[in-house]
Design a protein around this motif. Sequence first.
Motif, PDB file in Angstrom:
ATOM      1  N   LYS A  49       3.049   1.495  -6.016  1.00  0.00           N
ATOM      2  CA  LYS A  49       3.123   1.482  -4.559  1.00  0.00           C
ATOM      3  C   LYS A  49       4.329   0.686  -4.070  1.00  0.00           C
ATOM      4  O   LYS A  49       5.010   1.101  -3.134  1.00  0.00           O
ATOM      5  CB  LYS A  49       1.831   0.919  -3.965  1.00  0.00           C
ATOM      6  CG  LYS A  49       1.786   0.985  -2.474  1.00  0.00           C
ATOM      7  CD  LYS A  49       0.481   0.523  -1.905  1.00  0.00           C
ATOM      8  CE  LYS A  49       0.555   0.622  -0.391  1.00  0.00           C
ATOM      9  NZ  LYS A  49      -0.706   0.296   0.241  1.00  0.00           N
ATOM     10  N   GLU A  50       4.621  -0.440  -4.707  1.00  0.00           N
ATOM     11  CA  GLU A  50       5.751  -1.267  -4.249  1.00  0.00           C
ATOM     12  C   GLU A  50       7.096  -0.553  -4.436  1.00  0.00           C
ATOM     13  O   GLU A  50       8.007  -0.695  -3.621  1.00  0.00           O
ATOM     14  CB  GLU A  50       5.761  -2.648  -4.909  1.00  0.00           C
ATOM     15  CG  GLU A  50       5.722  -2.658  -6.411  1.00  0.00           C
ATOM     16  CD  GLU A  50       4.325  -2.608  -7.021  1.00  0.00           C
ATOM     17  OE1 GLU A  50       4.243  -2.680  -8.268  1.00  0.00           O
ATOM     18  OE2 GLU A  50       3.329  -2.476  -6.300  1.00  0.00           O
ATOM     19  N   THR A  55       7.193   2.103  -1.644  1.00  0.00           N
ATOM     20  CA  THR A  55       7.436   1.436  -0.352  1.00  0.00           C
ATOM     21  C   THR A  55       8.899   1.033  -0.218  1.00  0.00           C
ATOM     22  O   THR A  55       9.511   1.244   0.837  1.00  0.00           O
ATOM     23  CB  THR A  55       6.509   0.207  -0.214  1.00  0.00           C
ATOM     24  OG1 THR A  55       5.152   0.645  -0.281  1.00  0.00           O
ATOM     25  CG2 THR A  55       6.755  -0.518   1.097  1.00  0.00           C
TER      26      THR A  55
END
Length: 126
Positions: A110-111, A114
Amino acid sequence: MPFRIIIGTLQFMNLPTLTVMFYASENGNEPVRDWLRSLSPDEKRAIGEDVKTVQFGWPLGMPLVRKLDKDLWEVRIHLVNKIARILFTVQGAEMVLLHGFIKKSQATPKEDLTLAKQRLKQVRGK
């Protein structure tokens, strides 16, 4: 556009569909270029070959390229004993490399996603 004549027919030279650009931060850093510099020569070569395949063959799909989100794709690169990803966008005739990383899990972290989306917004001026 350059061309050559072969036995009375026109054949266009193999020109790239896209120009490859590195995302640059406001202070001029190019994180994908810096990440590539940290890799071994064999890894750089494999990544370069796959990026070049996208550059000359766009648009492409699986297994090399996968769409992640609106205006966001990944180049899926298989290295010896690991997997790399380069997240990119296409803006006009430019392939902008937004983020690169070595994948350690099945899903895209996810990071990393993002971060690529933040850089995409900067590139798009939003």
